[in-house]
Design an enzyme around this catalytic site. Structure first.
Site, PDB file in Angstrom:
ATOM      1  N   GLY A  39      20.941  -7.212  16.627  1.00  0.00           N
ATOM      2  CA  GLY A  39      21.861  -6.530  15.720  1.00  0.00           C
ATOM      3  C   GLY A  39      21.203  -5.881  14.516  1.00  0.00           C
ATOM      4  O   GLY A  39      20.003  -5.584  14.504  1.00  0.00           O
ATOM      5  N   HIS A 432       3.617 -30.735  -9.036  1.00  0.00           N
ATOM      6  CA  HIS A 432       2.949 -29.915 -10.064  1.00  0.00           C
ATOM      7  C   HIS A 432       1.638 -29.365  -9.524  1.00  0.00           C
ATOM      8  O   HIS A 432       0.889 -30.109  -8.891  1.00  0.00           O
ATOM      9  CB  HIS A 432       2.670 -30.780 -11.292  1.00  0.00           C
ATOM     10  CG  HIS A 432       1.939 -30.039 -12.376  1.00  0.00           C
ATOM     11  ND1 HIS A 432       2.575 -29.124 -13.185  1.00  0.00           N
ATOM     12  CD2 HIS A 432       0.634 -30.052 -12.743  1.00  0.00           C
ATOM     13  CE1 HIS A 432       1.682 -28.621 -14.031  1.00  0.00           C
ATOM     14  NE2 HIS A 432       0.498 -29.161 -13.790  1.00  0.00           N
TER      15      HIS A 432
HETATM   16  P1  FAD Z   1      25.435  -7.086  13.198  1.00  0.00           P
HETATM   17  O1  FAD Z   1      24.111  -7.642  12.914  1.00  0.00           O
HETATM   18  O2  FAD Z   1      25.799  -5.790  12.581  1.00  0.00           O
HETATM   19  O3  FAD Z   1      25.538  -6.975  14.798  1.00  0.00           O
HETATM   20  C1  FAD Z   1      26.631  -6.403  15.427  1.00  0.00           C
HETATM   21  C2  FAD Z   1      26.225  -5.997  16.837  1.00  0.00           C
HETATM   22  O4  FAD Z   1      27.392  -5.543  17.523  1.00  0.00           O
HETATM   23  C3  FAD Z   1      25.238  -4.848  16.881  1.00  0.00           C
HETATM   24  O5  FAD Z   1      24.124  -5.218  17.679  1.00  0.00           O
HETATM   25  C4  FAD Z   1      26.005  -3.682  17.511  1.00  0.00           C
HETATM   26  O6  FAD Z   1      25.196  -2.894  18.356  1.00  0.00           O
HETATM   27  C5  FAD Z   1      27.067  -4.420  18.304  1.00  0.00           C
HETATM   28  N1  FAD Z   1      28.311  -3.656  18.485  1.00  0.00           N
HETATM   29  C6  FAD Z   1      29.118  -3.138  17.535  1.00  0.00           C
HETATM   30  N2  FAD Z   1      30.204  -2.561  18.095  1.00  0.00           N
HETATM   31  C7  FAD Z   1      30.056  -2.706  19.437  1.00  0.00           C
HETATM   32  C8  FAD Z   1      30.851  -2.346  20.553  1.00  0.00           C
HETATM   33  N3  FAD Z   1      32.020  -1.735  20.423  1.00  0.00           N
HETATM   34  N4  FAD Z   1      30.393  -2.647  21.786  1.00  0.00           N
HETATM   35  C9  FAD Z   1      29.205  -3.292  21.954  1.00  0.00           C
HETATM   36  N5  FAD Z   1      28.429  -3.673  20.939  1.00  0.00           N
HETATM   37  C10 FAD Z   1      28.856  -3.392  19.689  1.00  0.00           C
HETATM   38  N6  FAD Z   1      21.254 -10.371   5.432  1.00  0.00           N
HETATM   39  C11 FAD Z   1      20.549 -11.467   5.066  1.00  0.00           C
HETATM   40  O7  FAD Z   1      21.036 -12.577   5.219  1.00  0.00           O
HETATM   41  N7  FAD Z   1      19.289 -11.355   4.531  1.00  0.00           N
HETATM   42  C12 FAD Z   1      18.711 -10.156   4.333  1.00  0.00           C
HETATM   43  O8  FAD Z   1      17.584 -10.090   3.855  1.00  0.00           O
HETATM   44  C13 FAD Z   1      19.430  -8.977   4.701  1.00  0.00           C
HETATM   45  N8  FAD Z   1      18.880  -7.761   4.506  1.00  0.00           N
HETATM   46  C14 FAD Z   1      19.559  -6.644   4.917  1.00  0.00           C
HETATM   47  C15 FAD Z   1      18.973  -5.402   4.713  1.00  0.00           C
HETATM   48  C16 FAD Z   1      19.629  -4.261   5.122  1.00  0.00           C
HETATM   49  C17 FAD Z   1      18.994  -2.920   4.905  1.00  0.00           C
HETATM   50  C18 FAD Z   1      20.894  -4.368   5.777  1.00  0.00           C
HETATM   51  C19 FAD Z   1      21.597  -3.157   6.269  1.00  0.00           C
HETATM   52  C20 FAD Z   1      21.489  -5.603   5.979  1.00  0.00           C
HETATM   53  C21 FAD Z   1      20.831  -6.749   5.545  1.00  0.00           C
HETATM   54  N9  FAD Z   1      21.405  -8.028   5.678  1.00  0.00           N
HETATM   55  C22 FAD Z   1      20.713  -9.136   5.270  1.00  0.00           C
HETATM   56  C23 FAD Z   1      22.754  -8.199   6.257  1.00  0.00           C
HETATM   57  C24 FAD Z   1      22.701  -8.662   7.714  1.00  0.00           C
HETATM   58  O9  FAD Z   1      21.923  -7.740   8.457  1.00  0.00           O
HETATM   59  C25 FAD Z   1      24.103  -8.741   8.278  1.00  0.00           C
HETATM   60  O10 FAD Z   1      24.890  -9.573   7.452  1.00  0.00           O
HETATM   61  C26 FAD Z   1      24.107  -9.334   9.679  1.00  0.00           C
HETATM   62  O11 FAD Z   1      23.321  -8.545  10.563  1.00  0.00           O
HETATM   63  C27 FAD Z   1      25.540  -9.428  10.211  1.00  0.00           C
HETATM   64  O12 FAD Z   1      25.516  -9.974  11.490  1.00  0.00           O
HETATM   65  P2  FAD Z   1      26.677  -9.669  12.535  1.00  0.00           P
HETATM   66  O13 FAD Z   1      26.321 -10.443  13.751  1.00  0.00           O
HETATM   67  O14 FAD Z   1      27.999  -9.889  11.913  1.00  0.00           O
HETATM   68  O15 FAD Z   1      26.607  -8.091  12.829  1.00  0.00           O
END
Ligand code: FAD
Length: 455
Positions: A39, A432
């Site tokens: 993701g 420390h």
């Molecule tokens: P996502 O990681 O967004 O995954 C969702 C997945 O669903 C994706 O792979 C996508 O392809 C898939 N998807 C979406 N719609 C569909 C569909 N209709 N059909 C099939 N597949 C689909 N968080 C931290 O904790 N530490 C950090 O240092 C940090 N740094 C970050 C830096 C940046 C630049 C960004 C943008 C984010 C950062 N985050 C960080 C936030 C973190 O990336 C997200 O909170 C996390 O990835 C959320 O996880 P998720 O599983 O909810 O969604």
């Protein structure tokens, strides 16, 4: 048609954690993703940004080496090698994750999924059904309607792949993503200006932390225009122009739009199938169940902190519940928050303002400056540890800023989540010389027995 006990839509940290734990608990699992598992976090978020921020730290170390008596010079950045380093880290982790998923017998279906019923998803024409469905489609960069992205107007997705290091950059938004990019570009030699509509940088942090960050960013020649709104963005082949509400026009090589991330819930068939959505976020009960009992929602599509480790815990939690086990969720306030700019920021629990609102005037705080901490002096790390304690003496907020403080959040989250009294924690020994001693000193100070702190 494919079928499994648990069907998960989205293979980011939330979705893949749910898949792994469900498989470990003996469920058959189908994990659907239109891109690569891992993701945002693995491919466009946490991991690639932290790889670049580490390279930025190496650049800073080269630049300041002579202060430590080491002869070295900073001679610039090789963008191709920089991306090579970042991409190698990502692809190694991707390979490891893919192997783990395969090894657990999880079926990965590659394609775009859409809910078609309480137990069914359509994936590009194939029907996938499950006893339970978990929605985990994550989030994407928000771009205000008046702004169009281009080669010069970027979201974090494009900024991570920039083939050159910009000479000048404007960053719209002084939240976590904005300040992380400001920090890494400044380390690589870019002249950075942040424009933030709210009165301070990192507005979700304790106000004292914003003040420290603004001061330390000023030292790094990063300009922050807070309380400032943008009225227009235009760009041509030479530059991007950003007009502020004062009428001033800023110009730079690139503009990074970092004004937040929107949940990816549009076009998923949610409302049509009875799943309640508000403001784009899926509404759930306290067990992350949606308005349709066979459908759960986890991660960034559920309103609250948008963090990978929150998504992991959501994924594990729903997998345990689906398998009929007892499980408990840590509320958002107890989830550690880290911003990996230089200086780093790490916090957990309530800000001083929030604590005063909740507990009234009996709240106490202490701020221990890293100037008094030996290890921080060795590292030339400026910053502070601020503790917020409720009227009963329990630690209800820990707020830290300074190089290396992200590693101190482990102890801080235990203090907060276990409701430990500062006085009780203060009797434990901190090695420390470590930066961890700064937390120990703050605990002693707030309990009325400071050691290395003037009265
Ligand atoms: P996502 O990681 O967004 O995954 C969702 C997945 O669903 C994706 O792979 C996508 O392809 C898939 N998807 C979406 N719609 C569909 C569909 N209709 N059909 C099939 N597949 C689909 N968080 C931290 O904790 N530490 C950090 O240092 C940090 N740094 C970050 C830096 C940046 C630049 C960004 C943008 C984010 C950062 N985050 C960080 C936030 C973190 O990336 C997200 O909170 C996390 O990835 C959320 O996880 P998720 O599983 O909810 O969604």
């Amino acid at each position: 048609m494919k079928t499994a006990d648990v069907v998960i839509l989205g293979g980011g940290p939330g979705g893949y954690a749910a898949a792994i734990r469900s498989a470990q608990l003996g469920q058959s699992v189908i994990l659907i993703d239109e891109a690569q598992v891992g993701g945002t976090c693995l491919h466009r978020g946490c991991i690639p940004t932290k790889a670049l921020l580490h390279a930025a730290e190496v650049a800073d170390n080269a630049r300041t080496a002579t202060q430590f008596g080491v002869n070295a010079t900073f001679e610039g950045v090789d963008p191709e090698k920089l991306h090579g380093f970042k991409n190698t880290v990502v692809s190694r982790l991707y390979k490891g994750l893919s192997g783990l998923i395969e090894g657990l017998g999880i079926t990965v279906v590659n394609g775009r999924g859409k809910l078609t019923g309480p137990r069914s998803v359509d994936v590009d024409g194939t029907t996938v059904t499950g006893r339970t469905i978990v929605l985990a489609t994550g989030s994407a960069p928000k771009v205000p309607g008046a702004i169009t992205t281009s080669d010069r107007v970027l979201t974090s997705d494009q900024a991570l792949e920039l083939a050159t290091i910009p000479d000048t950059a404007i960053i719209l938004g002084g939240g976590v993503i904005g300040v992380e990019f400001a920090s890494l570009w400044a380390s690589f030699g870019t002249k950075v200006t942040i424009v933030e509509a709210l009165p301070r940088l990192v507005p979700n942090e304790d106000a004292a932390i914003s003040t420290y960050l603004e001061r330390l960013f000023r030292r790094r020649r990063i300009t922050a225009k807070t309380g400032t709104r943008v009225t227009e963005v235009t760009s041509d082949e030479n530059a991007v122009q950003v007009t502020l509400e004062s009428g001033d026009v800023l110009s730079a090589d690139v503009l990074l739009v970092a004004v937040g991330r929107a949940p990816r819930t549009e076009g998923l068939g949610l409302a049509e199938n009875g799943v309640t959505v508000e403001g784009g976020f899926v509404v759930t009960d306290e067990s992350l169940r949606t308005s349709v009992p066979s459908i759960y929602a986890i991660g960034d599509i559920v309103g609250g902190l948008q963090l990978a480790h929150r998504a992991f815990q959501h994924g594990i939690f729903v997998a345990e519940r689906i398998a009929g086990r007892e499980a408990e969720l840590v509320a958002d306030a107890g989830i550690p928050r880290v911003t990996y700019c230089h200086p780093e920021i790490a916090s957990v629990g309530l800000t001083e303002d929030a604590a005063r609102e909740q507990y009234g005037d009996g709240v106490e705080t202490v701020t221990y400056d890293l100037a008094g901490n030996g290890r921080s002096q060795i590292l030339k790390a400026s910053g502070a540890v601020k503790l917020v304690v409720d009227p009963a003496g329990a630690v209800v907020g820990v707020h830290m800023i300074g190089a290396g403080v992200s590693e101190l959040i482990g102890e801080a989250q235990l203090l907060y989540n276990l409701g430990v009294k500062a006085e009780e924690a203060a009797r434990f020994v901190h090695a420390h010389p470590t930066q961890n001693e700064a937390l120990g000193e703050a605990l002693m100070a707030v309990s009325g027995a400071p050691l290395h702190l003037h009265g």
